[in-house]
Scaffold this motif. Structure first.
Motif, PDB file in Angstrom:
ATOM      1  N   ASP A 146      62.142  42.977  28.720  1.00  0.00           N
ATOM      2  CA  ASP A 146      61.813  43.501  27.390  1.00  0.00           C
ATOM      3  C   ASP A 146      61.123  42.413  26.587  1.00  0.00           C
ATOM      4  N   VAL A 147      59.822  42.574  26.368  1.00  0.00           N
ATOM      5  CA  VAL A 147      59.078  41.647  25.514  1.00  0.00           C
ATOM      6  C   VAL A 147      59.370  41.998  24.063  1.00  0.00           C
ATOM      7  N   MET A 148      59.622  41.000  23.246  1.00  0.00           N
ATOM      8  CA  MET A 148      59.925  41.237  21.844  1.00  0.00           C
ATOM      9  C   MET A 148      58.670  41.682  21.110  1.00  0.00           C
ATOM     10  N   GLY A 149      58.787  42.770  20.341  1.00  0.00           N
ATOM     11  CA  GLY A 149      57.661  43.310  19.608  1.00  0.00           C
ATOM     12  C   GLY A 149      57.153  44.582  20.250  1.00  0.00           C
ATOM     13  N   HIS A 150      56.086  45.128  19.645  1.00  0.00           N
ATOM     14  CA  HIS A 150      55.491  46.360  20.125  1.00  0.00           C
ATOM     15  C   HIS A 150      53.979  46.253  20.030  1.00  0.00           C
ATOM     16  N   GLY A 151      53.314  47.229  20.626  1.00  0.00           N
ATOM     17  CA  GLY A 151      51.869  47.269  20.527  1.00  0.00           C
ATOM     18  C   GLY A 151      51.192  46.652  21.727  1.00  0.00           C
ATOM     19  N   LEU A 152      49.865  46.574  21.628  1.00  0.00           N
ATOM     20  CA  LEU A 152      49.063  46.124  22.757  1.00  0.00           C
ATOM     21  C   LEU A 152      49.352  44.679  23.131  1.00  0.00           C
ATOM     22  N   ASN A 153      49.620  43.828  22.131  1.00  0.00           N
ATOM     23  CA  ASN A 153      49.908  42.428  22.446  1.00  0.00           C
ATOM     24  C   ASN A 153      51.157  42.306  23.306  1.00  0.00           C
ATOM     25  N   SER A 154      52.193  43.060  22.924  1.00  0.00           N
ATOM     26  CA  SER A 154      53.422  43.026  23.709  1.00  0.00           C
ATOM     27  C   SER A 154      53.189  43.586  25.104  1.00  0.00           C
ATOM     28  N   ALA A 155      52.387  44.663  25.184  1.00  0.00           N
ATOM     29  CA  ALA A 155      52.107  45.239  26.494  1.00  0.00           C
ATOM     30  C   ALA A 155      51.333  44.257  27.368  1.00  0.00           C
ATOM     31  N   ALA A 156      50.380  43.553  26.765  1.00  0.00           N
ATOM     32  CA  ALA A 156      49.616  42.567  27.540  1.00  0.00           C
ATOM     33  C   ALA A 156      50.517  41.441  28.028  1.00  0.00           C
ATOM     34  N   MET A 157      51.428  40.981  27.156  1.00  0.00           N
ATOM     35  CA  MET A 157      52.352  39.930  27.571  1.00  0.00           C
ATOM     36  C   MET A 157      53.269  40.444  28.677  1.00  0.00           C
ATOM     37  N   MET A 158      53.699  41.703  28.537  1.00  0.00           N
ATOM     38  CA  MET A 158      54.546  42.292  29.575  1.00  0.00           C
ATOM     39  C   MET A 158      53.829  42.288  30.913  1.00  0.00           C
ATOM     40  N   GLY A 159      52.543  42.640  30.906  1.00  0.00           N
ATOM     41  CA  GLY A 159      51.785  42.640  32.149  1.00  0.00           C
ATOM     42  C   GLY A 159      51.719  41.264  32.789  1.00  0.00           C
ATOM     43  N   GLN A 160      51.560  40.225  31.958  1.00  0.00           N
ATOM     44  CA  GLN A 160      51.512  38.866  32.493  1.00  0.00           C
ATOM     45  C   GLN A 160      52.851  38.456  33.097  1.00  0.00           C
ATOM     46  N   LEU A 161      53.935  38.737  32.368  1.00  0.00           N
ATOM     47  CA  LEU A 161      55.252  38.340  32.866  1.00  0.00           C
ATOM     48  C   LEU A 161      55.637  39.132  34.108  1.00  0.00           C
ATOM     49  N   ARG A 162      55.309  40.419  34.112  1.00  0.00           N
ATOM     50  CA  ARG A 162      55.645  41.221  35.293  1.00  0.00           C
ATOM     51  C   ARG A 162      54.905  40.714  36.530  1.00  0.00           C
ATOM     52  N   THR A 163      53.621  40.359  36.361  1.00  0.00           N
ATOM     53  CA  THR A 163      52.857  39.819  37.484  1.00  0.00           C
ATOM     54  C   THR A 163      53.458  38.501  37.963  1.00  0.00           C
ATOM     55  N   ALA A 164      53.875  37.670  37.005  1.00  0.00           N
ATOM     56  CA  ALA A 164      54.482  36.395  37.379  1.00  0.00           C
ATOM     57  C   ALA A 164      55.783  36.616  38.140  1.00  0.00           C
ATOM     58  N   VAL A 165      56.598  37.580  37.711  1.00  0.00           N
ATOM     59  CA  VAL A 165      57.860  37.858  38.413  1.00  0.00           C
ATOM     60  C   VAL A 165      57.573  38.325  39.831  1.00  0.00           C
ATOM     61  N   GLN A 166      56.599  39.209  40.001  1.00  0.00           N
ATOM     62  CA  GLN A 166      56.266  39.673  41.349  1.00  0.00           C
ATOM     63  C   GLN A 166      55.823  38.514  42.244  1.00  0.00           C
ATOM     64  N   THR A 167      55.006  37.630  41.684  1.00  0.00           N
ATOM     65  CA  THR A 167      54.513  36.501  42.472  1.00  0.00           C
ATOM     66  C   THR A 167      55.648  35.576  42.889  1.00  0.00           C
ATOM     67  N   MET A 168      56.529  35.257  41.927  1.00  0.00           N
ATOM     68  CA  MET A 168      57.627  34.343  42.245  1.00  0.00           C
ATOM     69  C   MET A 168      58.680  35.002  43.127  1.00  0.00           C
ATOM     70  N   ALA A 169      58.859  36.322  42.968  1.00  0.00           N
ATOM     71  CA  ALA A 169      59.801  37.021  43.843  1.00  0.00           C
ATOM     72  C   ALA A 169      59.309  36.980  45.282  1.00  0.00           C
ATOM     73  N   ALA A 170      57.987  37.084  45.462  1.00  0.00           N
ATOM     74  CA  ALA A 170      57.443  37.027  46.815  1.00  0.00           C
ATOM     75  C   ALA A 170      57.671  35.670  47.461  1.00  0.00           C
ATOM     76  N   LEU A 171      57.904  34.646  46.662  1.00  0.00           N
ATOM     77  CA  LEU A 171      58.231  33.321  47.196  1.00  0.00           C
ATOM     78  C   LEU A 171      59.708  33.203  47.544  1.00  0.00           C
ATOM     79  N   ASP A 172      60.447  34.295  47.291  1.00  0.00           N
ATOM     80  CA  ASP A 172      61.876  34.336  47.592  1.00  0.00           C
ATOM     81  C   ASP A 172      62.649  33.260  46.838  1.00  0.00           C
ATOM     82  N   LEU A 173      62.283  33.073  45.559  1.00  0.00           N
ATOM     83  CA  LEU A 173      63.013  32.109  44.744  1.00  0.00           C
ATOM     84  C   LEU A 173      64.373  32.678  44.370  1.00  0.00           C
ATOM     85  N   PRO A 174      65.407  31.855  44.321  1.00  0.00           N
ATOM     86  CA  PRO A 174      66.712  32.321  43.846  1.00  0.00           C
ATOM     87  C   PRO A 174      66.596  32.827  42.416  1.00  0.00           C
ATOM     88  N   PRO A 175      67.423  33.790  41.983  1.00  0.00           N
ATOM     89  CA  PRO A 175      67.294  34.386  40.652  1.00  0.00           C
ATOM     90  C   PRO A 175      67.262  33.372  39.507  1.00  0.00           C
TER      91      PRO A 175
END
Length: 822
Positions: free
Chosen positions: A517-546
């Motif tokens: 949950d990114v704090m805030g609303h609107g396009l800026n929050s959605a854009a930040m969400m997209g960046q963080l979600r992509t980063a989580v997918q990338t790091m998850a693929a590296l099998d990093l511990p939680p």
């Protein structure tokens, strides 16, 4: 158009707000009105100005304003004797009017001056000056009043002791609860110009500040022009009597409006009242369909008997359209039709929803291409036939012939979005030039409202597309678990937010589950969400511990900027070991529902700090689960209600999660209904539910292979034998070939650790090969003479899916095959 009373008459008081000792609401003050153009010449000189300054309108219009108005200091020699001997001495209260006249001030100014007027004593004048901006030639609006008249009304200052302290000033609308009346009356003090120009000037006055009289540091009275305007019913009766007299060729009765209430004045007032009334009825929402209906109903029957609204096809579809004027190929949708005829008379002939072009010879085409209203006093038989010719197999002539027609464009930002066809019954008065101006202003306001609704609809569509593109489409089944998700946008804060969920396939048949949950609303929050979600997918693929993954995500957020704050809950489910590894970054805890007894509980996790705070460690917790247990992860929009402790929502969430349901989707819907019974949710909601089915030991086969090339043959043999045991002999040939390629590469590139081979039978057949080399393999294009590079090409061709990911010890290369139908 000014209708000032005689100079020196005591102003009356308006009923109002305030106390018995202090000023009431708006004081009634006779005002002089002067408009100065960009050349410094007087372009409007009201009757009140003639009385106050002693110069007639004919003499004042076109003269330099500095010759006629109270400016500071002595006038130049050549102007030392202005008309009628007007002379002013500035007394130092506020900036001088001369600076405003010269264009030296960009903000409103007010002051006080002493005038000598022929035939009268020296006059104490209060003035207000408003600099004007915009496309018109008007540069300055000056209001002036005789302060002497105020001296004769002790009630204005609660006793008259402080009348000499009267000073002109400005105040915002919010300073006076009763100032709405003043806002309604402001148009009356303006010259008889177009509605668009007067509306522009009024808007600037409202923005810059109301004229007020200041009697002390604490007492301010809004200024309302005192014109002795009769009540509306009296005005309407006078107008009707005058109209009847004029129509009969008789003199206007003596009891009709005086110079302050002539027919032109009444007509302008009625026009402004109508436009203000219409403005209040349209634009109550940003829903395009509702706005269209509001616009049509606002003009029937008061202004017209029939109103047909047409919009460009792209406007209705919420799309953009090419630049330039419309042409004969432009399609126009009839989106609304309001009339006072008998029900159903128009429905079959001109149904709502029809789309059609308009030929060049029609008044509709003239309106849409010129962007100007088109007035047809009466539709002749010939014009009626020409208009009807475009309606195939329908005779529209009986509906339009003999009626008065006004076609007005619906414009916004100089772009024609559509037009309205307004028709009056033959027995009603024809549209005239004033109606043309009124219709144009009405259409301009309606055009802006429709454009706002159009842009909102377009942006909502863009937002939904953006949100849909950023939120993953998670498969309903992953290895060892079933997943159901829900995303609900906030109903009041827009269609786009920063809530998200995700699932990532990990080595070892494991699955990562994420809610953030990114704090805030609107396009800026959605854009930040997209960046963080992509980063989580990338790091998850590296099998990093939680915990390490959240640590890295926090570092990334700080590098991206100070405004990056988010909460995140990350869980890794191992269906073979029946374990959950979870770490939390400021997120609400998940709920676990135990299959054995139906008991539900909040998992006790270290809360951690939100992503982006920095410098705070994250801890992971390992939780034992059993097949059939359900994990529920959501964002706080589901459980948080303003003014209520979040613990209440969490308790409701925990209780509703335990209720049995026919399916995972039904369970998600039941939870949302329980937490949002009246639709009062104001924040985004992301919900992820996973049923942790586990994988039975009999469905998993593992082998350890030494770093000996001969082990490749052994790998082929054990895979073929295991698939025969599972009844999957049809997959043996392909699986054996691909395993041979992967094990050969692993043996060749491993350093010390044995190679691990694993088969998992679930919804698909999963094969994984682990080694201790960290370099991921690449898919190469092998030439005819190349001895290497064909192995992964074979895997890519035969496998349903394949991939590679790094692990702590090295890497995992895997492929999946679709199980044959049973």
């Amino acid at each position: 158009m000014d209708r000032g009373t005689e100079r020196g008459a005591p102003p009356s008081r308006g009923a109002g707000n305030g106390t018995a000792d202090g000023p009431a609401a708006a004081g009634r003050v006779p005002l002089a009105v002067v408009v100065v153009d960009r050349d410094g010449l007087v372009s409007h000189w009201s009757r009140g100005a003639s009385r106050l300054f002693g110069a007639g309108k004919e003499e004042a219009i076109g003269r330099p304003a500095a010759d006629l108005l109270p400016v500071s200091g002595a006038l130049p020699d050549e102007l030392s004797t202005p008309p009628h001997g007007v002379h002013a001495a500035y007394d130092g209260l506020g900036p001088d009017l001369e600076s405003s006249l010269d264009g030296g001030l960009s903000y409103p100014a007010a002051g006080r001056a002493r005038l000598t007027v022929p035939g009268a004593d020296r006059v104490d004048v209060l003035w207000w000056a408003y600099p004007l901006v915009g496309p018109g030639r008007e540069r300055l609006l000056v209001l002036a009043a005789d302060a002497g008249g105020l001296h004769r009304d002790p009630g204005l200052d609660g006793g008259g002791a402080a009348v000499e302290r009267i000073a002109p000033a400005f105040a915002l609308h919010t300073d006076f609860p009763g100032a709405d009346e003043l806002a309604r009356r402001l148009p009356e003090i303006l010259p008889s110009m177009s509605v668009g120009e007067s509306a522009r000037i009024v808007a600037q006055i409202l923005e810059l500040g109301y004229p007020v009289l200041e009697f002390s540091q604490n007492d301010r009275v809004p200024v309302t022009p005192d014109w002795g305007v009769p009540r509306r019913a009296e005005r309407r009766a006078r107008r009707e009597r005058a109209a009847r007299a004029v129509a009969a060729g008789l003199p206007v009765p003596q009891d009709e409006p005086d110079e302050g209430e002539d027919l032109e004045y009444v007509a302008v007032r009625e026009r402004l009242e109508f436009l203000n009334e219409v403005s209040g009825k349209i634009g109550t929402s940003l829903d395009l369909s509702r706005t269209i209906v509001e616009v049509s109903k606002a003009v029937v029957p008061r202004f017209t008997d029939v109103a047909g609204t047409y919009l460009r096809e792209q406007v209705v579809a919420g799309e953009g359209f090419p630049d330039g004027v419309p042409d004969t190929t432009t399609m126009w949708h009839r989106v609304a039709l309001e009339h006072t005829d008998e029900p159903g008379r128009w429905d079959d002939v001109v149904p709502v929803g029809e789309a059609m072009p308009f030929p060049a010879h029609t008044p509709f085409f003239q309106c849409m291409t010129s962007g100007e209203p088109v007035l047809v006093p009466r539709i002749s038989e010939q014009m009626g036939h020409a208009i009807a010719s475009q309606f195939e197999k329908r005779d529209i002539r009986p509906l339009i012939t003999g009626r008065s027609m006004l076609v007005v464009p619906l414009k916004a930002r100089n772009v024609v979005l559509g037009f309205m066809i307004l028709l009056r019954h033959p027995e009603r008065a024809e549209f005239n030039d004033m109606d043309r101006v009124t219709g144009a202003e009405l259409a301009a306001r309606a055009g802006l409202v429709l454009d706002n609704a159009r842009m909102y609809t377009f942006q909502e569509s863009v937002a939904e597309t953006l949100q849909d593109s950023m939120l993953p489409h998670i498969p309903a089944r992953m290895a060892g678990c079933d997943i159901a998700t829900r995303y609900l946008p906030g109903t009041l804060l827009g269609r786009v937010g920063g809530d998200w969920f995700d699932s990532v396939k990990l080595p070892g048949a494991r699955t990562a589950l994420v809610v953030g949950d990114v704090m805030g609303h609107g396009l800026n929050s959605a854009a930040m969400m997209g960046q963080l979600r992509t980063a989580v997918q990338t790091m998850a693929a590296l099998d990093l511990p939680p915990a390490q993954l959240l640590r890295n995500l926090d570092d990334l957020a700080q590098r991206l900027g100070d405004t990056y704050l988010a909460t995140c809950l990350y869980a890794v489910y191992d269906p073979i070991a029946s374990e959950l590894d979870l770490a939390n970054a400021g997120h609400i805890p998940p709920v676990i529902v135990r299959a054995a007894d139906g008991r539900s509980e909040l998992l006790d996790l270290p809360t951690g700090a939100p992503i982006g705070v920095g410098g705070v460690p994250f801890e992971a917790v390992r939780v034992r689960v059993e097949p059939g247990d359900r994990l529920l992860m959501c964002t706080d929009g589901l459980v948080e209600v303003r003014g209520e402790d979040i613990g209440v929502g969490l308790a409701t969430l925990t209780e509703s999660a335990a209720h049995p349901a026919a399916s995972m989707d039904d369970a998600c819907d039941a939870i949302i209904r329980a937490l949002n019974p009246r639709g009062g949710r104001k924040d985004d909601v992301a919900l992820l539910m996973a049923r942790l089915n586990g994988i039975e030991p009999d469905d998993v086969a593992e082998w350890r292979l030494s770093l000996d090339p001969a082990e490749v043959g052994r790998a082929r043999a054990v895979v073929r034998e295991q698939l025969h045991d599972w009844g999957l002999a049809r997959l043996a040939d392909g699986a054996e070939l691909m395993v041979s390629e992967l094990v050969t590469n692993a043996v060749r590139h491993s350093h010390r650790r044995p190679v691990e081979l694993r088969l998992v039978r679930e919804d698909t057949l999963l094969c994984e090969v682990d080694d201790d080399d960290h370099d991921l393999p690449n898919l190469l294009s092998a030439g005819p003479t190349d001895e290497q590079g064909r192995g992964l090409r074979v895997v890519s061709t035969l496998a349903r899916e394949w991939g590679a990911s790094r692990t702590k010890a090295g890497k995992t290369v895997w492929f999946e095959l679709t199980l044959p139908r049973r």
